[in-house]
Write a protein that holds these residues in place. Structure first.
Motif, short mmCIF file in Angstrom:
data_model
loop_
_atom_site.label_atom_id
_atom_site.label_comp_id
_atom_site.label_asym_id
_atom_site.label_seq_id
_atom_site.Cartn_x
_atom_site.Cartn_y
_atom_site.Cartn_z
N TYR A 151 6.84 -6.04 14.56
CA TYR A 151 6.64 -5.77 13.14
C TYR A 151 7.71 -4.80 12.66
O TYR A 151 8.11 -3.89 13.39
CB TYR A 151 5.25 -5.17 12.90
N GLU A 154 9.13 -3.17 5.51
CA GLU A 154 10.08 -3.56 4.48
C GLU A 154 10.63 -2.30 3.81
O GLU A 154 9.92 -1.31 3.67
CB GLU A 154 9.34 -4.43 3.45
N THR A 207 9.62 -9.44 2.58
CA THR A 207 8.64 -9.61 3.65
C THR A 207 8.62 -11.07 4.11
O THR A 207 9.07 -11.96 3.41
CB THR A 207 7.23 -9.22 3.18
N VAL A 231 8.38 -8.99 8.97
CA VAL A 231 8.68 -7.93 8.01
C VAL A 231 7.49 -7.83 7.07
O VAL A 231 7.13 -8.80 6.41
CB VAL A 231 9.98 -8.24 7.24
N VAL A 232 6.85 -6.63 7.06
CA VAL A 232 5.64 -6.43 6.26
C VAL A 232 5.82 -5.17 5.41
O VAL A 232 6.71 -4.37 5.68
CB VAL A 232 4.39 -6.28 7.16
N ASP A 233 4.97 -5.02 4.41
CA ASP A 233 5.13 -3.80 3.60
C ASP A 233 4.63 -2.59 4.40
O ASP A 233 3.95 -2.73 5.41
CB ASP A 233 4.45 -3.94 2.24
#
Lengths: 404, 591
Positions: A151, A154, A207, A231-233
């Motif tokens: 992970y 972002e 993301t 890619v995540v917030d």
């Protein structure tokens, strides 16, 4: 025939432009749609180089075609005038290409330094460690380890620190833009020499799931060394960190039985599952395995049937894999001798190690503070249970696997 | 000069016929040795081509039981099981395709065959400076080839570490799963290195000392110039590789760790040593090709080569600059950006002499009288394919663009445009051009042209789409691209490439047939079928032992086509000037 030759060359030049542009849209891995600053530097330069080279190609092939058509031998032609050369022309076609190269070289040099900058302030360090044939990801500041799927927050700079446990690999997630060799750690009597450990610094601003793989040929199963970058917030990233630190309890009976079998089998010699006695370091860390997109670095989709097959037949399914199967040994280990029922139970257990649905988070999951050392952070709940497990697992292992 | 005249006298005397073994097997005649190299390397070209067929079959129909590998049943189950190529064998095939094509096919074809055959003939010498060393060179190369082939038959299979043999994969059998095959690979390459060195010493000495009277440096044909410069490159580059190979063999066998990281060894040291040899090697593989093409384009255009001096200087410049660019193979290995910038700059600068050569070939053809015989067609194709290969080289030379392209099929396309589109097309040009001289018979022109057109067509259909595969993110050296669902959309393109590649391999049968059929049935060749000027065409076809009845005297450069001084449209180098007193040329050694 003499007509045919130029026809081919005439097709070739526009064909190049067409082919080079046509491949932009359809493929998920293309460099031409980067999502990082790092990737954008590359694709801008790519455009510059493409225009120059396609231009040169059109000029040269145009001239070649014209010459081949215009000056082919025809009966009754007068003999050509012997021309030995022209200093003026030689100078012209020395300076011409030199200038074009200068036009390409200047933006290139700028891009080289931009893509190899130092770690920016506040960058999240992720260690990507290449193994034959899977990826390990460690977050040293957060005390988290995972495998084949990682992970990334972002909008925050990330510094990937690359190293290898065995041969040279190459880290490549095309849409993130980076590719760098993953060199082995050089060990000297004085200690580890981190001389050639490479870094990629990048910042993702979109993301999504981005796929990658090993790009440097690294042996038998080089073709099965897949990874996934999520890619995540920032909030989701923090939730994932919490989840991976929270020990998961198997829900069903079969899974509980699987946990039992896992704990007393050779599995724990190589695999770690945080919150249990399984602390092996050689194989992939299996914490939150149920969330992984695949089994064995992209070999199969992650479901219980495939996982059962994998546990039983790893060396046959992935040539060169170091994990022993039920009947075939691997990586210097004897066969595990697990039955199909055992394997199915283990598969159920591992599949159960998944993140809870949002909103249904286990109580106390936010308990582990980020500063806690990796060894203790998972032990906040059920310490006694784990200790008991460890003891019995050790006893079981000793009884069943005297070879170890 | 003493050597020259001594040999010339010996050649002129009638001498008894040597035995079959002395004449065709352990011969010291440079022409026989050249032809021995020709048959050996054409055999390896076939093996390399078959390995390419295995690779393309697997990539076109990956692990598909409905498409069993043809002939796979002949191979043991450790290589091909029920028609399916196993990953270990695929990796060996990739490794050996590269190794065999570069070291046992293209390099001996360019240098072993033509440096041997052409240099003495083109400089007007009766033989090489060291004929016995020359024989030793071939008889060292042949066992190296046998050792290399033996690797396929040992337990554990042949080397599977890639032709670049990067340690630790190549150094530690536990990582590659290959034991003996790996060692045989190294031993074969070490032996082959000695063969190359013996040859190179000979070529350099011969060109410096044995030029005919009047053959000044700037009257040498460009083929000889290129071969001479190439021999210098071999002399300087091959020892570096041989040294590194010996160290790697120590790592494998006696437990040293020059390149293994466990005890302070440096895997990157191998890469530096390998590419310090490897990049000059790239020019070893292209400079002779450029030389042949210059000869053929001038003869086919009936015009002097444009800018002879610039062409010579460009050869020297490429050879010189070629020493400073090896780092561009290692842009993604991790190097200081300043160093990367330096390698990028030197790499781009080398495009300048290459461009000079291309423009000079175009200018030679400009306003010429172009005769498209088979050698000329191949030579023109060389120019076109070399331009494509050169331009795709600009992409990978630009370090940040290379971040993406490194280790993708774009690189595979690039190397094949240079090595097949460049070197091999030039070799087909050279083989068809000098065949009449070598064997005294003409090759069939119709079959020659058919082979040319199909080869150009299938070559481009095979390798051009590989640029797209690379840009779309397909990595090199992967056994089964369908493992990655993001590569699956490209499977149709891969299948198309494989069909084109198999047709390309099949097309080469036309060439093989033409080659052997013409040996026996070809039209007898005149001494100078292409009406060319250089000295080899003054000798009979095929030239006898000792080459020339009398040592030729050279009066002019090799490219006097359409000269007003001659009634014909060519003027051989050894034709005495028609009027006036004969200029007494200075002996060659004084230059």
């Amino acid at each position: 025939m003499r007509q045919g030759f130029p026809r081919i060359t005439r097709w070739l030049a526009p064909g190049v432009v067409l082919l080079l542009t046509a491949c932009a849209g359809e493929h998920p891995q293309t460099v031409l749609r980067p999502i990082t600053d790092y990737g954008r530097i590359q694709s801008d330069l790519w455009a510059t180089v493409t225009w120059w080279t396609v231009g040169i190609m059109l000029v040269v092939f145009g001239a070649l075609t014209y010459i081949l058509v215009r000056y082919r031998a025809r009966p009754g032609d007068p003999p050509p005038k012997p021309i030995y050369g022209s200093t003026r022309l030689e100078i012209a076609w020395t300076i011409g290409p030199a200038l074009i190269i200068l036009f390409i070289a200047i933006p290139t040099i700028r891009a080289i330094f931009e893509t190899q900058a130092e770690d920016p302030e506040g960058a999240l360090v992720i260690q990507a460690i290449g193994h034959q044939w899977w990826w390990e990801f460690r977050y040293p500041e957060l005390g988290v380890t995972t495998a084949n799927q990682f992970y990334m927050p972002e909008g925050r700079p990330v510094s990937l620190h690359l190293s290898s446990a065995d041969v040279i690999h190459s880290f490549w997630v095309p849409r993130l833009g980076g590719k760098k060799d993953v060199n082995p750690v050089v060990r000297t009597p004085e200690g580890v020499r981190p001389l050639h450990l490479n870094r990629i610094v990048l910042q993702a601003d979109s993301t999504g799931d981005y796929k990658g793989q090993c790009a440097e040929y690294c042996g038998t199963a080089h073709a099965i060394m897949y990874m996934l970058a999520r890619v995540v917030d920032e909030a989701e990233f923090q939730r994932w960190i919490e989840d991976i630190r929270t020990p998961m309890e198997p829900a069903g009976d079969l899974a509980a039985q699987g946990r039992e079998i896992f704990q007393r089998s050779t599995c724990i010699a190589c695999h770690t599952i945080e919150g249990t006695s399984a602390r092996g370091q050689l194989g992939p860390n299996l914490t939150l395995f149920g969330d992984r997109f695949s089994i064995a670095a992209g070999l199969m989709a992650n479901n219980e049937e495939n996982l059962t097959e994998w546990i039983l037949h790893a060396p046959e399914l992935k040539k060169g894999a170091l994990m022993p199967g039920a009947r075939v040994g691997g990586g210097g280990m004897p066969p595990t001798g697990l039955s199909r029922e055992d394997a199915r139970a283990i598969a159920a257990y591992l599949s159960d190690l998944r993140r809870p649905l949002l909103g249904a988070r286990p109580a106390g999951s936010a308990a582990a503070p980020p500063s806690t050392a990796p060894d203790t952070m998972v032990g906040t709940t059920d310490t006694t249970g784990i200790a008991a497990d460890t003891a019995s697992a050790a006893a079981d292992t000793a009884r069943q696997q005297p070879q170890l | 000069m003493a050597t020259t005249s001594a040999h010339a006298t010996a050649a002129a005397e009638p001498h008894h016929e040597p035995s079959f073994v002395r004449k065709y097997i352990f011969s010291t005649d440079h022409k026989v040795i050249g032809i021995q190299f020709l048959f050996m390397s054409l055999f390896f070209l076939l093996i390399g081509g078959l390995l390419a067929g295995v690779i393309r079959w697997q990539l076109g129909w990956p692990t598909n039981p409905d498409m069993p590998l043809p002939g796979g049943g002949l191979l043991p189950e450790t290589m091909v099981n029920q028609g399916i190529v196993l990953p270990e064998f695929y990796n060996s095939a990739v490794t050996m395709h590269g190794t065999i094509m570069i070291f046992f096919a293209i390099m001996p074809l360019l240098v072993g065959v033509y440096a041997n055959y052409l240099i003495p003939l083109q400089i007007g010498a009766p033989d090489m400076a060291f004929p016995k060393l020359n024989m030793a060179s071939f008889w060292t190369a042949a066992p190296a080839g046998v050792i290399m082939l033996a690797g396929f038959f040992v337990a554990g299979g042949h080397s599977g570490a890639g032709w670049t043999q990067y340690p630790p994969l190549s150094a530690n059998p536990e990582f590659s799963g290959v034991y003996m095959g790996q060692q045989l690979w190294l031993i074969s390459m070490i032996v082959l290195g000695f063969s190359s060195l013996m040859g190179a010493v000979n070529y350099v000495t011969t060109v410096i000392n044995m030029r005919a009277p009047g053959m000044t440096w700037f009257r040498l044909p460009l083929a000889t110039w290129a071969l001479f410069v190439t021999a210098v490159l071999i002399l300087l580059a091959v020892p570096v590789l041989t040294g590194a190979l010996i160290l790697l063999l120590f790592d494998q066998t006696i437990g040293t760790t020059f390149f293994s990281p466990e005890y302070g060894g440096e895997p990157l040291l191998w890469q530096h040593l390998f590419w310090f040899f490897g990049h000059p090697e790239v020019y070893i593989l292209i400079l002779p090709a450029m030389g042949f093409v210059s000869e053929i384009i001038a003869a086919g255009s009936r015009k002097p080569i444009f800018g002879y001096h610039a062409m010579v200087l460009a050869i020297i410049a490429i050879a010189f600059l070629g020493w400073g660019v090896w780092g561009h193979h290692m842009f993604q290995s991790g190097m200081n950006p300043t160093l990367g910038m330096g390698f990028m700059a030197t790499t781009m600068v080398i495009a300048v002499p290459s461009a000079i050569k291309v423009f000079n070939w175009l200018a030679t053809m400009w306003r010429g009288d172009l005769h498209f015989h088979t050698p000329m067609l191949h030579a023109v194709a060389f120019v076109g394919m070399f331009v494509i290969g050169g331009l795709s080289g600009v992409f990978v030379a630009s370090t940040p663009v290379d971040i993406f392209l490194h280790d993708t099929y774009f690189v595979v396309a690039h190397i094949h445009y240079v090595l097949f589109g460049g070197s091999l097309f030039a070799l087909y040009a050279a083989i068809t051009f000098w065949y009449p001289k070598m064997f005294g018979r003409m090759m069939n022109p119709l079959l020659g042209k058919l082979h040319f057109w199909l080869t150009v067509l299938f070559f481009n259909l095979t390798f051009f789409p590989m640029h797209n595969l690379g840009i779309a993110g397909m990595m090199r050296r992967i056994y089964d691209p369908n493992q990655y669902e993001f590569l699956r959309p490209m499977q149709e393109l891969n299948t198309m490439i494989s069909i084109a590649a198999l047709l390309l391999i099949g097309t080469q049968l036309i060439f093989a047939f033409n080659f052997f059929w013409s040996l026996f049935r070809g039209e007898p060749a005149p001494a100078n079928p292409w009406r060319a000027n250089s000295l080899e065409w003054a000798a009979p076809s095929p030239p006898p032992h000792g080459n020339f009845a009398r040592t030729p005297v050279v009066y002019r450069g090799p490219y006097e086509y359409s000269s007003p001084l001659s009634v014909e449209d060519y003027l051989p180098q050894d034709d005495p000037p028609a009027e006036g007193p004969e200029p007494v040329p200075a002996p060659a050694t004084s230059h």
